[in-house]
Scaffold this motif. Structure first.
Motif, PDB file in Angstrom:
ATOM      1  N   THR A 240     127.851  79.237 -21.473  1.00  0.00           N
ATOM      2  CA  THR A 240     128.478  80.281 -20.657  1.00  0.00           C
ATOM      3  C   THR A 240     127.886  80.335 -19.256  1.00  0.00           C
ATOM      4  O   THR A 240     128.618  80.551 -18.280  1.00  0.00           O
ATOM      5  CB  THR A 240     128.353  81.657 -21.333  1.00  0.00           C
ATOM      6  OG1 THR A 240     126.981  81.919 -21.679  1.00  0.00           O
ATOM      7  CG2 THR A 240     129.205  81.735 -22.574  1.00  0.00           C
TER       8      THR A 240
ATOM      9  N   HIS B 120     129.873  79.667 -15.647  1.00  0.00           N
ATOM     10  CA  HIS B 120     129.781  80.601 -14.530  1.00  0.00           C
ATOM     11  C   HIS B 120     129.258  79.915 -13.274  1.00  0.00           C
ATOM     12  O   HIS B 120     129.823  80.059 -12.182  1.00  0.00           O
ATOM     13  CB  HIS B 120     128.872  81.770 -14.909  1.00  0.00           C
ATOM     14  CG  HIS B 120     128.707  82.789 -13.833  1.00  0.00           C
ATOM     15  ND1 HIS B 120     127.719  82.683 -12.857  1.00  0.00           N
ATOM     16  CD2 HIS B 120     129.392  83.923 -13.547  1.00  0.00           C
ATOM     17  CE1 HIS B 120     127.808  83.713 -12.042  1.00  0.00           C
ATOM     18  NE2 HIS B 120     128.816  84.474 -12.435  1.00  0.00           N
TER      19      HIS B 120
ATOM     20  N   ASP C  32     135.086  82.682 -15.317  1.00  0.00           N
ATOM     21  CA  ASP C  32     134.827  83.691 -16.343  1.00  0.00           C
ATOM     22  C   ASP C  32     134.863  82.979 -17.695  1.00  0.00           C
ATOM     23  O   ASP C  32     135.876  82.366 -18.048  1.00  0.00           O
ATOM     24  CB  ASP C  32     135.914  84.766 -16.282  1.00  0.00           C
ATOM     25  CG  ASP C  32     135.712  85.871 -17.306  1.00  0.00           C
ATOM     26  OD1 ASP C  32     134.902  85.699 -18.235  1.00  0.00           O
ATOM     27  OD2 ASP C  32     136.404  86.905 -17.189  1.00  0.00           O
TER      28      ASP C  32
END
Length: 249
Positions: free
Chosen positions: A209, A213, A219
């Motif tokens: 994640t 980013h 997102d």
């Protein structure tokens, strides 16, 4: 350092590893000196194991070992690495990534482990030697002494251990290590498996994640939805994002 046999090999300048990588046609050779043989052999064993699960990745073609070091030859993975995809592909690619990571995390009977205590001990050794690479830290973390970052990890580890969800983790699930079909945007292979083993699922979720980013400016919600954890534990995400950069050195 051992070199791959034969002619026609070209050096490949990729990754953060101390290994030397060569390519010839659709074959890669990763080579090391004597000090790196155990690490390279461990990666060889993980590639062989993953190829037996049905998940996409390379296959081991050859292994050479001598007093000069080791050389691991594998097939090339088709497709392109995640960090080479155009921005128009990001949303669909996140779907494919979420699905394949969930599939990896669902595999049973993995013989390899990465116990959290051992990972923290590795980070402590890197910090003790003053070997933390500041390039792997955020701007905020660069302002803090590595010893203080490690102390935060140690203090938070009790909570993480209490909610641990052990699964088969890639261990370095960053975008250059995940290949995609440029047309379908499904994952075609997972590479650089030296850290693959049983660990908390957030060890992968945190790194993936933050890569989405930072590298894609995206997102990660489509990835998390496809994976099946739309509302991840922010405390564990922070913990593993802080721990990972302390282990490279």
């Amino acid at each position: 350092m051992l070199k791959p046999p034969g002619d026609g090999w070209s050096a490949v300048d990729v990754g953060e590893s101390d290994m030397t990588v060569f390519r010839r046609d659709n074959v890669y050779a990763k080579c090391c000196g004597p000090a790196g043989v155990a690490e390279l052999a461990a990666e060889r064993d993980r590639i062989r194991w993953l190829s037996g699960t049905g998940l996409p990745g390379a296959t081991v073609l050859d292994w050479l070992e001598s007093a000069d070091g080791g050389c691991l030859t594998t097939s090339a993975v088709p497709g392109v690495p995640g960090d080479a995809l155009p921005s128009s592909a990001y949303v669909r690619a996140m779907g494919g990534l979420g699905r394949v990571l969930r599939e990896l995390h669902s595999v049973q009977d993995c013989p390899f482990e990465r116990p959290l205590a051992e990972v923290i001990a590795s980070a402590a050794d890197v910090v003790r030697r003053g070997a933390v690479n500041p390039a792997f830290l955020t701007d905020e973390w660069r302002k803090v002494a590595p010893e203080e970052l490690l102390a935060e990890v140690v203090a938070e580890s009790t909570y993480v251990e209490s909610v641990l969800e052990p699964v088969v983790c890639h261990g370095d699930a960053c975008l250059p290590n995940i290949f995609f079909d440029p047309d379908t945007l499904e994952v075609t292979g997972l590479i650089d498996l030296g850290r693959l083993g049983i660990a908390d699922r957030y060890a992968d979720l945190a790194l993936t994640t933050i890569q989405l980013h930072d590298e894609w400016c995206a997102d990660p919600a489509p990835f998390l939805e496809a994976y099946g954890v739309p509302d991840p534990d922010p405390r564990r995400l922070h913990f593993f994002r802080l721990l990972d950069p302390l282990t490279w050195g």
